[in-house]
Write a protein that holds these residues in place. Structure first.
Motif, PDB file in Angstrom:
ATOM      1  N   MET A 130      35.782  47.772  56.736  1.00 38.31           N
ATOM      2  CA  MET A 130      34.532  48.730  56.196  1.00 38.31           C
ATOM      3  C   MET A 130      34.522  50.026  56.814  1.00 38.31           C
ATOM      4  SD  MET A 130      32.258  45.612  57.419  1.00 38.31           S
ATOM      5  CE  MET A 130      30.830  46.589  57.228  1.00 38.31           C
ATOM      6  N   SER A 131      33.944  50.954  55.949  1.00 35.49           N
ATOM      7  CA  SER A 131      33.597  51.944  56.595  1.00 35.49           C
ATOM      8  C   SER A 131      32.573  52.278  57.718  1.00 35.49           C
ATOM      9  CB  SER A 131      33.080  53.123  55.665  1.00 35.49           C
ATOM     10  OG  SER A 131      31.579  52.507  55.149  1.00 35.49           O
ATOM     11  N   THR A 132      32.545  53.328  58.417  1.00 37.54           N
ATOM     12  CA  THR A 132      31.354  53.261  59.495  1.00 37.54           C
ATOM     13  C   THR A 132      30.232  53.142  58.904  1.00 37.54           C
ATOM     14  OG1 THR A 132      31.416  55.706  59.164  1.00 37.54           O
ATOM     15  CG2 THR A 132      33.099  54.735  60.630  1.00 37.54           C
ATOM     16  N   GLU A 133      30.015  53.557  57.824  1.00 38.53           N
ATOM     17  CA  GLU A 133      28.529  53.129  56.958  1.00 38.53           C
ATOM     18  C   GLU A 133      28.335  51.800  56.631  1.00 38.53           C
ATOM     19  OE1 GLU A 133      30.551  55.636  55.932  1.00 38.53           O
ATOM     20  OE2 GLU A 133      29.647  57.058  56.917  1.00 38.53           O
ATOM     21  N   GLY A 134      29.333  50.843  56.981  1.00 37.39           N
ATOM     22  CA  GLY A 134      29.090  49.512  56.584  1.00 37.39           C
ATOM     23  C   GLY A 134      29.490  49.180  54.947  1.00 37.39           C
ATOM     24  N   VAL A 135      30.274  50.036  54.407  1.00 30.86           N
ATOM     25  CA  VAL A 135      30.688  49.930  53.028  1.00 30.86           C
ATOM     26  C   VAL A 135      31.957  49.494  53.083  1.00 30.86           C
ATOM     27  CG1 VAL A 135      31.056  51.000  50.759  1.00 30.86           C
ATOM     28  CG2 VAL A 135      29.035  51.784  52.451  1.00 30.86           C
ATOM     29  N   PRO A 136      32.440  48.178  52.122  1.00 31.21           N
ATOM     30  CA  PRO A 136      33.831  47.750  52.034  1.00 31.21           C
ATOM     31  C   PRO A 136      34.737  49.015  51.626  1.00 31.21           C
ATOM     32  CG  PRO A 136      32.218  46.316  51.021  1.00 31.21           C
ATOM     33  CD  PRO A 136      31.454  47.569  51.181  1.00 31.21           C
ATOM     34  N   LEU A 137      35.803  48.953  52.234  1.00 30.40           N
ATOM     35  CA  LEU A 137      36.682  50.130  51.997  1.00 30.40           C
ATOM     36  C   LEU A 137      37.559  49.557  50.612  1.00 30.40           C
ATOM     37  CD1 LEU A 137      38.182  50.987  55.411  1.00 30.40           C
ATOM     38  CD2 LEU A 137      36.708  52.239  54.128  1.00 30.40           C
ATOM     39  N   ALA A 138      38.374  50.809  50.111  1.00 35.09           N
ATOM     40  CA  ALA A 138      39.131  50.560  49.015  1.00 35.09           C
ATOM     41  C   ALA A 138      40.544  50.252  49.806  1.00 35.09           C
ATOM     42  CB  ALA A 138      39.310  51.864  48.233  1.00 35.09           C
ATOM     43  N   LEU A 139      41.120  49.120  49.487  1.00 36.94           N
ATOM     44  CA  LEU A 139      42.187  48.781  50.589  1.00 36.94           C
ATOM     45  C   LEU A 139      43.599  49.006  49.526  1.00 36.94           C
ATOM     46  CD1 LEU A 139      40.790  45.258  51.553  1.00 36.94           C
ATOM     47  CD2 LEU A 139      40.534  47.548  52.391  1.00 36.94           C
ATOM     48  N   ASP A 140      44.760  49.383  50.372  1.00 38.42           N
ATOM     49  CA  ASP A 140      46.294  49.180  49.817  1.00 38.42           C
ATOM     50  C   ASP A 140      46.324  47.545  49.776  1.00 38.42           C
ATOM     51  OD1 ASP A 140      46.487  51.948  49.888  1.00 38.42           O
ATOM     52  OD2 ASP A 140      46.920  51.962  52.072  1.00 38.42           O
ATOM     53  N   MET A 141      47.267  47.585  48.949  1.00 36.87           N
ATOM     54  CA  MET A 141      47.804  46.031  48.253  1.00 36.87           C
ATOM     55  C   MET A 141      48.692  45.649  49.691  1.00 36.87           C
ATOM     56  SD  MET A 141      46.792  44.574  46.046  1.00 36.87           S
ATOM     57  CE  MET A 141      47.939  43.275  45.421  1.00 36.87           C
ATOM     58  N   ASP A 142      49.220  46.427  50.554  1.00 33.84           N
ATOM     59  CA  ASP A 142      50.232  46.016  51.540  1.00 33.84           C
ATOM     60  C   ASP A 142      49.338  45.175  52.771  1.00 33.84           C
ATOM     61  OD1 ASP A 142      48.958  47.903  53.403  1.00 33.84           O
ATOM     62  OD2 ASP A 142      50.525  49.443  52.739  1.00 33.84           O
ATOM     63  N   ASP A 143      50.520  44.799  53.517  1.00 34.15           N
ATOM     64  CA  ASP A 143      49.936  44.241  54.892  1.00 34.15           C
ATOM     65  C   ASP A 143      49.704  44.947  56.066  1.00 34.15           C
ATOM     66  OD1 ASP A 143      52.547  44.650  55.218  1.00 34.15           O
ATOM     67  OD2 ASP A 143      53.149  42.607  55.546  1.00 34.15           O
ATOM     68  N   SER A 144      49.442  46.118  55.930  1.00 35.39           N
ATOM     69  CA  SER A 144      48.994  47.021  57.098  1.00 35.39           C
ATOM     70  C   SER A 144      47.561  46.201  57.454  1.00 35.39           C
ATOM     71  CB  SER A 144      48.762  48.339  56.543  1.00 35.39           C
ATOM     72  OG  SER A 144      47.684  48.551  55.585  1.00 35.39           O
ATOM     73  N   GLU A 145      47.248  47.118  58.757  1.00 35.47           N
ATOM     74  CA  GLU A 145      46.034  46.514  59.386  1.00 35.47           C
ATOM     75  C   GLU A 145      45.011  46.356  58.592  1.00 35.47           C
ATOM     76  OE1 GLU A 145      43.329  47.333  63.477  1.00 35.47           O
ATOM     77  OE2 GLU A 145      45.078  48.639  62.837  1.00 35.47           O
ATOM     78  N   HIS A 146      44.820  47.546  57.771  1.00 37.71           N
ATOM     79  CA  HIS A 146      43.521  47.596  56.944  1.00 37.71           C
ATOM     80  C   HIS A 146      43.806  47.280  55.379  1.00 37.71           C
ATOM     81  CE1 HIS A 146      41.543  49.450  60.159  1.00 37.71           C
ATOM     82  NE2 HIS A 146      42.671  50.485  60.358  1.00 37.71           N
ATOM     83  N   GLY A 147      45.203  46.718  55.101  1.00 34.63           N
ATOM     84  CA  GLY A 147      45.622  46.377  53.860  1.00 34.63           C
ATOM     85  C   GLY A 147      45.110  45.155  53.059  1.00 34.63           C
ATOM     86  N   PHE A 148      44.972  45.103  51.826  1.00 37.86           N
ATOM     87  CA  PHE A 148      44.305  43.745  51.187  1.00 37.86           C
ATOM     88  C   PHE A 148      45.264  42.581  51.586  1.00 37.86           C
ATOM     89  CE2 PHE A 148      44.235  41.089  47.402  1.00 37.86           C
ATOM     90  CZ  PHE A 148      42.871  40.957  47.204  1.00 37.86           C
ATOM     91  N   ALA A 149      46.589  42.779  51.774  1.00 44.43           N
ATOM     92  CA  ALA A 149      47.188  41.587  52.007  1.00 44.43           C
ATOM     93  C   ALA A 149      46.730  40.840  53.543  1.00 44.43           C
ATOM     94  CB  ALA A 149      48.908  41.917  52.208  1.00 44.43           C
ATOM     95  N   SER A 150      46.502  41.857  54.504  1.00 45.78           N
ATOM     96  CA  SER A 150      46.099  41.522  55.613  1.00 45.78           C
ATOM     97  C   SER A 150      44.744  40.740  55.639  1.00 45.78           C
ATOM     98  CB  SER A 150      45.844  42.538  56.607  1.00 45.78           C
ATOM     99  OG  SER A 150      47.357  43.230  56.803  1.00 45.78           O
ATOM    100  N   LEU A 151      43.731  41.156  54.703  1.00 46.31           N
ATOM    101  CA  LEU A 151      42.606  40.596  54.469  1.00 46.31           C
ATOM    102  C   LEU A 151      42.809  39.069  53.931  1.00 46.31           C
ATOM    103  CD1 LEU A 151      39.316  40.786  53.903  1.00 46.31           C
ATOM    104  CD2 LEU A 151      40.012  41.866  51.731  1.00 46.31           C
TER     105      LEU A 151
END
Length: 269
Positions: free
Chosen positions: A107-128
């Motif tokens: 999420m962003s600091t404003e509480g909005v869901p972020l656009a995610l990369d498909m990879d397994d990085s910490e903020h990636g869709f694969a990690s989610l």
């Protein structure tokens, strides 16, 4: 059981079965197949009730259900249909969306869901997906959410475009939800009929038979918008209080539905 209660139960059963039978007929399920299912469920539920009092025998279930001892024994020995996996995909899709909306990593600091990369990085869709869907592969979860209109992929980014997961055009997904959600509602009603007043669970609805025809579509949109807002608030509350221990975890749910009399459907846009 009094004759009045018997009559009311029969009428209620007809109301419950009407939509189900229409669905079965549309999908080619013959009456004989439905009868077999009813027999199996009668036996399963009779044993479940009897086991609570420690008196579960073939003879007692036979007497209660009206089925022969031979038939009860045969049905009891059949392998139970474990349908827990049927709703697993649905539940995990909801959890992924919930994680996306509540986990600060996504999420962003404003509480909005972020656009995610498909990879397994910490903020990636694969990690989610890994953290919130168990063992469902990343691509399978993406396809599921995309099909239901929850996500879109633009370039290398995945965007959450709808906060509510509902099945796409796959009738299997929709039927699985029918079984799960209808069962939960009926179990709640049955519980409230049998328990002490202090133990009743929340079960309410609002309705009117006098809504102006010109306002039907407006109410549908108003109800959908506000129901979604309430469900997101409840989901956020649950997400903050989930247990990390399976032994301590309990399943709870709140469901909201919109119903419109078929005679008013021509007013929908």
């Amino acid at each position: 059981m009094s004759e009045d209660i018997q009559s009311v139960l029969e009428k209620a059963t007809r109301k419950i079965l009407g939509p189900l039978i229409r669905l079965l007929l549309r999908n080619g399920v013959a009456c004989g197949t439905f009868e077999s299912i009813v027999r199996q469920v009668y036996v399963d539920e009779a044993f479940s009730i009897a086991e609570q009092s420690g008196k579960a025998t073939v003879s007692s279930v036979s007497a209660q259900t009206g089925l022969s001892r031979k038939e009860v024994k045969r049905l009891r020995e059949l392998s139970p249909d474990d349908s827990s996996g049927n709703s697993q995909k649905y539940n995990r899709a909801v959890r992924v969306i919930s994680g996306w909306m509540n986990d600060p990593r996504f999420m962003s600091t404003e509480g909005v869901p972020l656009a995610l990369d498909m990879d397994d990085s910490e903020h990636g869709f694969a990690s989610l997906v890994k953290d919130y869907s168990g063992d469902i592969p990343t691509r399978a979860m993406f396809d599921l959410l995309q099909k239901s209109g929850c996500v879109e992929k633009q370039g290398d980014k995945v965007y959450l475009v709808s906060h509510a997961y509902v099945p796409g055009n796959d009738p299997v997904d929709a039927i699985n939800i029918l079984g799960t959600d209808s069962r939960e509602l009926m179990n709640t009603i049955e519980h409230n009929m049998a328990c002490e007043s202090s133990q009743r669970r929340f079960q309410r609805k609002v309705s009117t038979g006098q809504l102006a025809a010109s306002e039907v579509d407006a109410f549908r949109k108003y109800a959908s918008r506000n129901s979604q807002k309430l469900l997101e608030q409840l989901d956020s509350w649950l997400a903050e209080r989930e247990s990390q221990s399976k032994d301590d975890a309990r399943y709870v749910s709140v469901g909201i539905y919109y119903y419109q009399d078929p005679s008013n459907e021509e007013n929908e846009s």
